[in-house]
Design a protein around this motif. Sequence first.
Motif, PDB file in Angstrom:
ATOM      1  N   ARG A 191       0.518  -1.146   0.095  1.00 35.62           N
ATOM      2  CA  ARG A 191      -0.024   0.150   0.113  1.00 35.62           C
ATOM      3  C   ARG A 191       0.887   1.210   0.067  1.00 35.62           C
ATOM      4  NH1 ARG A 191      -4.381  -0.657   4.863  1.00 35.62           N
ATOM      5  NH2 ARG A 191      -4.552   1.445   4.365  1.00 35.62           N
ATOM      6  N   GLN A 192       1.895   1.186   0.673  1.00 36.08           N
ATOM      7  CA  GLN A 192       2.770   2.600   0.819  1.00 36.08           C
ATOM      8  C   GLN A 192       3.359   2.969  -0.332  1.00 36.08           C
ATOM      9  OE1 GLN A 192       3.247  -0.338   2.333  1.00 36.08           O
ATOM     10  NE2 GLN A 192       5.348  -0.837   2.603  1.00 36.08           N
ATOM     11  N   TYR A 193       3.389   1.859  -1.460  1.00 34.60           N
ATOM     12  CA  TYR A 193       3.934   2.262  -2.778  1.00 34.60           C
ATOM     13  C   TYR A 193       3.016   2.579  -3.877  1.00 34.60           C
ATOM     14  CZ  TYR A 193       8.106   0.302  -0.593  1.00 34.60           C
ATOM     15  OH  TYR A 193       9.031  -0.151   0.352  1.00 34.60           O
ATOM     16  N   VAL A 194       1.633   2.333  -3.518  1.00 32.64           N
ATOM     17  CA  VAL A 194       0.622   2.663  -4.539  1.00 32.64           C
ATOM     18  C   VAL A 194       0.656   4.002  -4.926  1.00 32.64           C
ATOM     19  CG1 VAL A 194      -1.701   2.413  -5.339  1.00 32.64           C
ATOM     20  CG2 VAL A 194      -0.460   0.449  -3.887  1.00 32.64           C
ATOM     21  N   SER A 195       0.475   4.898  -4.082  1.00 30.61           N
ATOM     22  CA  SER A 195       0.341   6.294  -4.597  1.00 30.61           C
ATOM     23  C   SER A 195       1.470   6.817  -5.736  1.00 30.61           C
ATOM     24  CB  SER A 195       0.263   7.130  -3.197  1.00 30.61           C
ATOM     25  OG  SER A 195       0.097   8.658  -3.767  1.00 30.61           O
ATOM     26  N   ILE A 196       2.728   6.671  -5.260  1.00 32.59           N
ATOM     27  CA  ILE A 196       3.762   7.292  -5.850  1.00 32.59           C
ATOM     28  C   ILE A 196       3.866   6.511  -7.197  1.00 32.59           C
ATOM     29  CG2 ILE A 196       5.653   5.898  -4.512  1.00 32.59           C
ATOM     30  CD1 ILE A 196       6.136   9.420  -6.245  1.00 32.59           C
ATOM     31  N   THR A 198       1.458   4.924  -8.879  1.00 34.43           N
ATOM     32  CA  THR A 198       0.640   5.176  -9.854  1.00 34.43           C
ATOM     33  C   THR A 198       0.670   6.686 -10.602  1.00 34.43           C
ATOM     34  OG1 THR A 198      -1.180   3.951  -8.337  1.00 34.43           O
ATOM     35  CG2 THR A 198      -1.997   5.973  -9.789  1.00 34.43           C
ATOM     36  N   TRP A 199       1.266   7.444  -9.698  1.00 36.70           N
ATOM     37  CA  TRP A 199       1.449   8.870 -10.425  1.00 36.70           C
ATOM     38  C   TRP A 199       2.698   8.799 -11.422  1.00 36.70           C
ATOM     39  CZ3 TRP A 199      -1.909  12.652 -11.000  1.00 36.70           C
ATOM     40  CH2 TRP A 199      -2.954  12.805 -10.145  1.00 36.70           C
ATOM     41  N   THR A 200       3.574   8.074 -10.969  1.00 35.56           N
ATOM     42  CA  THR A 200       4.745   8.011 -11.755  1.00 35.56           C
ATOM     43  C   THR A 200       4.299   7.304 -13.202  1.00 35.56           C
ATOM     44  OG1 THR A 200       5.985   7.878  -9.971  1.00 35.56           O
ATOM     45  CG2 THR A 200       7.130   7.170 -12.213  1.00 35.56           C
ATOM     46  N   PHE A 201       3.630   6.119 -12.843  1.00 40.47           N
ATOM     47  CA  PHE A 201       3.289   5.177 -14.181  1.00 40.47           C
ATOM     48  C   PHE A 201       2.449   6.062 -15.042  1.00 40.47           C
ATOM     49  CE2 PHE A 201       0.624   2.246 -16.127  1.00 40.47           C
ATOM     50  CZ  PHE A 201       1.318   1.564 -17.162  1.00 40.47           C
ATOM     51  N   ASP A 202       1.229   6.642 -14.642  1.00 38.81           N
ATOM     52  CA  ASP A 202       0.140   7.058 -15.264  1.00 38.81           C
ATOM     53  C   ASP A 202       0.830   8.682 -16.182  1.00 38.81           C
ATOM     54  OD1 ASP A 202      -1.818   5.369 -15.312  1.00 38.81           O
ATOM     55  OD2 ASP A 202      -2.126   5.885 -13.224  1.00 38.81           O
ATOM     56  N   VAL A 203       1.532   9.478 -15.154  1.00 37.28           N
ATOM     57  CA  VAL A 203       1.864  10.645 -16.055  1.00 37.28           C
ATOM     58  C   VAL A 203       3.177  10.165 -16.696  1.00 37.28           C
ATOM     59  CG1 VAL A 203       3.327  12.757 -15.634  1.00 37.28           C
ATOM     60  CG2 VAL A 203       1.333  12.073 -13.786  1.00 37.28           C
ATOM     61  N   GLY A 204       3.999   8.971 -16.479  1.00 33.50           N
ATOM     62  CA  GLY A 204       4.773   8.675 -17.581  1.00 33.50           C
ATOM     63  C   GLY A 204       4.140   8.041 -18.988  1.00 33.50           C
ATOM     64  N   ILE A 205       2.995   7.497 -18.895  1.00 32.38           N
ATOM     65  CA  ILE A 205       2.030   7.234 -20.013  1.00 32.38           C
ATOM     66  C   ILE A 205       1.822   8.212 -20.844  1.00 32.38           C
ATOM     67  CG2 ILE A 205       0.145   6.130 -20.803  1.00 32.38           C
ATOM     68  CD1 ILE A 205       1.958   4.109 -20.080  1.00 32.38           C
ATOM     69  N   LEU A 206       1.427   9.488 -20.227  1.00 29.08           N
ATOM     70  CA  LEU A 206       1.070  10.544 -20.998  1.00 29.08           C
ATOM     71  C   LEU A 206       2.365  11.009 -21.621  1.00 29.08           C
ATOM     72  CD1 LEU A 206      -0.894  12.731 -18.130  1.00 29.08           C
ATOM     73  CD2 LEU A 206      -1.756  11.399 -20.532  1.00 29.08           C
ATOM     74  N   PHE A 207       3.325  11.180 -21.307  1.00 30.35           N
ATOM     75  CA  PHE A 207       4.617  11.498 -22.131  1.00 30.35           C
ATOM     76  C   PHE A 207       5.012  10.247 -23.174  1.00 30.35           C
ATOM     77  CE2 PHE A 207       5.211  14.261 -18.409  1.00 30.35           C
ATOM     78  CZ  PHE A 207       5.764  15.307 -19.060  1.00 30.35           C
ATOM     79  N   ALA A 208       4.960   8.910 -22.622  1.00 27.62           N
ATOM     80  CA  ALA A 208       5.506   7.929 -23.485  1.00 27.62           C
ATOM     81  C   ALA A 208       4.853   7.993 -24.722  1.00 27.62           C
ATOM     82  CB  ALA A 208       5.609   6.813 -22.904  1.00 27.62           C
ATOM     83  N   ASN A 209       3.196   7.907 -24.482  1.00 32.37           N
ATOM     84  CA  ASN A 209       2.378   7.992 -25.538  1.00 32.37           C
ATOM     85  C   ASN A 209       2.554   9.152 -26.634  1.00 32.37           C
ATOM     86  OD1 ASN A 209       0.955   5.915 -24.356  1.00 32.37           O
ATOM     87  ND2 ASN A 209      -0.856   6.998 -23.695  1.00 32.37           N
ATOM     88  N   GLU A 210       3.004  10.315 -26.082  1.00 35.93           N
ATOM     89  CA  GLU A 210       3.137  11.374 -27.192  1.00 35.93           C
ATOM     90  C   GLU A 210       4.506  11.362 -27.679  1.00 35.93           C
ATOM     91  OE1 GLU A 210       2.800  15.525 -28.712  1.00 35.93           O
ATOM     92  OE2 GLU A 210       1.298  14.096 -27.632  1.00 35.93           O
ATOM     93  N   LEU A 211       5.532  10.786 -27.140  1.00 30.83           N
ATOM     94  CA  LEU A 211       6.763  10.800 -27.587  1.00 30.83           C
ATOM     95  C   LEU A 211       7.051   9.790 -28.486  1.00 30.83           C
ATOM     96  CD1 LEU A 211       8.994  11.593 -24.557  1.00 30.83           C
ATOM     97  CD2 LEU A 211       8.452  13.290 -26.371  1.00 30.83           C
ATOM     98  N   CYS A 212       6.384   8.497 -28.287  1.00 31.62           N
ATOM     99  CA  CYS A 212       6.578   7.314 -28.951  1.00 31.62           C
ATOM    100  C   CYS A 212       5.227   7.015 -30.147  1.00 31.62           C
ATOM    101  CB  CYS A 212       6.202   6.003 -28.267  1.00 31.62           C
ATOM    102  SG  CYS A 212       7.944   5.971 -27.064  1.00 31.62           S
ATOM    103  N   ARG A 213       4.427   8.173 -30.213  1.00 30.96           N
ATOM    104  CA  ARG A 213       3.345   8.254 -31.124  1.00 30.96           C
ATOM    105  C   ARG A 213       2.545   7.174 -31.121  1.00 30.96           C
ATOM    106  NH1 ARG A 213       3.274  12.602 -34.058  1.00 30.96           N
ATOM    107  NH2 ARG A 213       2.037  11.871 -35.628  1.00 30.96           N
ATOM    108  N   GLY A 214       2.087   6.455 -29.879  1.00 32.23           N
ATOM    109  CA  GLY A 214       1.288   5.188 -30.024  1.00 32.23           C
ATOM    110  C   GLY A 214       2.031   3.871 -30.156  1.00 32.23           C
ATOM    111  N   TYR A 215       3.233   3.889 -30.134  1.00 29.50           N
ATOM    112  CA  TYR A 215       4.142   2.650 -30.209  1.00 29.50           C
ATOM    113  C   TYR A 215       3.945   1.921 -31.477  1.00 29.50           C
ATOM    114  CZ  TYR A 215       3.525   3.940 -25.352  1.00 29.50           C
ATOM    115  OH  TYR A 215       3.358   4.806 -24.286  1.00 29.50           O
ATOM    116  N   PRO A 216       4.233   2.310 -32.634  1.00 25.61           N
ATOM    117  CA  PRO A 216       3.690   1.705 -33.757  1.00 25.61           C
ATOM    118  C   PRO A 216       4.710   0.252 -33.812  1.00 25.61           C
ATOM    119  CG  PRO A 216       4.948   3.611 -34.433  1.00 25.61           C
ATOM    120  CD  PRO A 216       4.602   3.694 -32.809  1.00 25.61           C
TER     121      PRO A 216
END
Length: 607
Positions: A191-196, A198-216
Motif C-alpha cells: 500500500r505504501q508504494y501505490v500512490s507514488i 500510480t502517479w509515476t506510471f500514469d503521468v509517464g504514460i502521458l509522455f510516452a504516448n506522445e513521444l512514441c506516437r502510440g508505439y507503432p
Amino acid sequence: MGIKDLFQVETLDTRFISQSNDPLPNTRPAQWKTPEYYIYLLVFLTIPPLMFKSVYDVSQPSHPNYARYEHLLEPGWIPGCPKVDNSDAQYRGFRENVPYMALVVILHPLLRRLYERLRSQRDLKQANGELKHREDSDFIATRDADARMERRINFDFAFAMVFLLALHGISALKVLLILYTNYSIATRLPRQYVSITTWTFDVGILFANELCRGYPLANFAASFLPTQTTNAGEKGAPAETNWGAWLDGYGGLVPRWEVLFNITVLRLIAFNFDYLWMLDRRASIPVEKKNLSPTNLSEKDRVKIGASTADFTLRNYLAYTLYSPLYLTGPIINFNDYIFQSRHPLPTTQTWSRIIPYAIRFILCLFTMELVLHNLHAVAISKSNPDWNAYTPFQLSMLGYFNLHVIWLKLLLPWRFFRLWSLLDGIDPPENMVRCMSDNYSALAFWRGWHRSFNLWVTRYIYIPLGGSRVGKLRAVANFLAVFTFVALWHDINLRLLMWGWLITVFLVPEYIATLLFPARNFKNRPNTYRWLCGLGAVGNILMMMTANLVGFAVGLDGLKGLVDGIIGSLGGRVFFLAACITLFVGTQVMFEVREAERRRGVAMKC
C-alpha cells in the motif's frame, strides 16, 4: 416545461436541483424591472447584433483577406451560406461522424435492454428459489441491486471489448496492456508504494504516448529484423513493409488511439486511489446508519460511501475504464460512483422528462455551431496568418471573441453527446459545460464550470490531497500552480499550454486578493455598491481569462500579440477598448442578476 425552463442550469444537470425549492438565504429581490436594468437591456438589444455583424462582414468574399483562407473553407449546406469553416481538425472529426455515432447511441441501449430482459428472467427463477429459504426485505433489496450490477457490468465489459477492437484494432492490445499494468500497481504492490507508483506510471504514460506516437509495431519489428525491400533493379517498386507495419494496418476506426487516451488515464488514477482509500475506510455503511434510500443519495455521498472490497475486480475495472459512452471524451465519473449507479439506478436516468430536454439542448447547440461556422469564419481567419492591419480594433476583438466561442462549442458538443448516450444507458455523469462561455466573470468559477467533471476529478485526486486551501494563502497558490501545470500537460505536452496553465494561476491571484480586501460582509448595507465594485473587478477577470484561453487554445502568443497591437495601437483602438470595458461591465451586472434568479429558485452553484 416551457422555453424558459429549457435554458435553466437544472435542465443540464439535476445535481443542481434544490430539494425544497426555497430561496437561498440573503437572496436579493429581482432587479430586472429597475431603471438600471432597462439601460442594460438597451445595451443587449444593440451591442450583440453589432458583434455578430462585425465578424460576418470580414467573412464575406469581398473582404481583402478572404483569398488568404478560402482554401480552408468547404461547401456548406445551409441555404444562403455557400461556405463552411471546417478548418478545426478536432471538431471536424466529431462533425463528420455524428450520423454514425448517433446510430451506435440508438443501438447500444437497445442491446442492453434486450440482454437485461433475457438475463433478468433467469435471475428471477434463481431468486424465487432463494426466497423459499429467506424472505428478509433487506436481503431481497441487496440481492436485486447486486443482480442488476452484475447484469450491467457483464454487458459493459463485453460491449467495451468489441467497441475497443472496432475503434483501435490491433492497438486494443496496447490499451489493455496499459490498463492491466495500472490495475496490478493498485492491487499487487504494498500500500505504501501505490500512490507514488500510480502517479509515476500514469503521468509517464502521458509522455510516452506522445513521444512514441502510440508505439507503432513497425518500429518494434524493424528493431529485430532488417526491412525487406524489393529487387533494386525494378525502378519505382515500393518497399515491402515488415510484419509490424502489416499489423499496424489493422488500426481500426481510430488508429491514433493515444490521442484520445488522456481521458482514460484519469480513470486509471481514479480507480487506483478509490481502491487505496477504500482500504482505509471503516467497515460501517453510511446508508444503513442514516437509513437513507440509495437512489436519493447525493453525488458526494455516493462517492464517499464508495465501492466494497469485492467490487474492485479486474472485470469491473475494465468495464469502468472502457465504459463505451464515456470512453472517448468523458465526462469523467469515478469508480465509486460508477459502481453505485450500476447497483442503484438514479431517478434522473430513468425519466424521459429529464433526458428529452437535455437532448433538445444538445440539438440546439449543434445547430448553433453550424450557423456560426457557416457565417463567421473566425477560426479559418486565425489559421491563415492574416494581415491584422486589415481589420478594425472592433473586428479584431470580435475575431478573438468568436474564436473562443467556437472552442467552447467544439468541446461542449462531444461532451454533451456522449453524456446523453450515458444518460440513455442509465449512468448519470456530471455535466461538463455548465455555463455559456459569455456567462463567466470569475476565474475560479470559470474553471469550475468549464470541463466540470475534470475539475471535480482534479479537486478529489490532486488539490485536496495537496492540502487544498487550508494550508495558508501562499501554499494554496502553489497548489493551484501544481494543479494547472498538470492540467496543461494532460491536455498536450507543449509550451503553449504550459503558458496557459501558468497564466491561469497568475490570473487567479488578483481575484483571490480582491476577496480578501473587499469581503462581502463589509457591504451588507450597500449591496449595490458591492455589486458595482465586483463588476469592475470582473471586467479585469474577463479580459485576463480571454487572454489566457486565446494563448492556450486559439491564436497562441504571437497571434495574441498581433490582436493586441491592432486593438490598442491607435487612439481609436484605445477608445474602443474603453467602450468594450463598459460593455463587459454591463454584461457582468446581468450575470450577477442571472445568478440571483437561480438563488431565488434554490439553486446553489459555485460557478
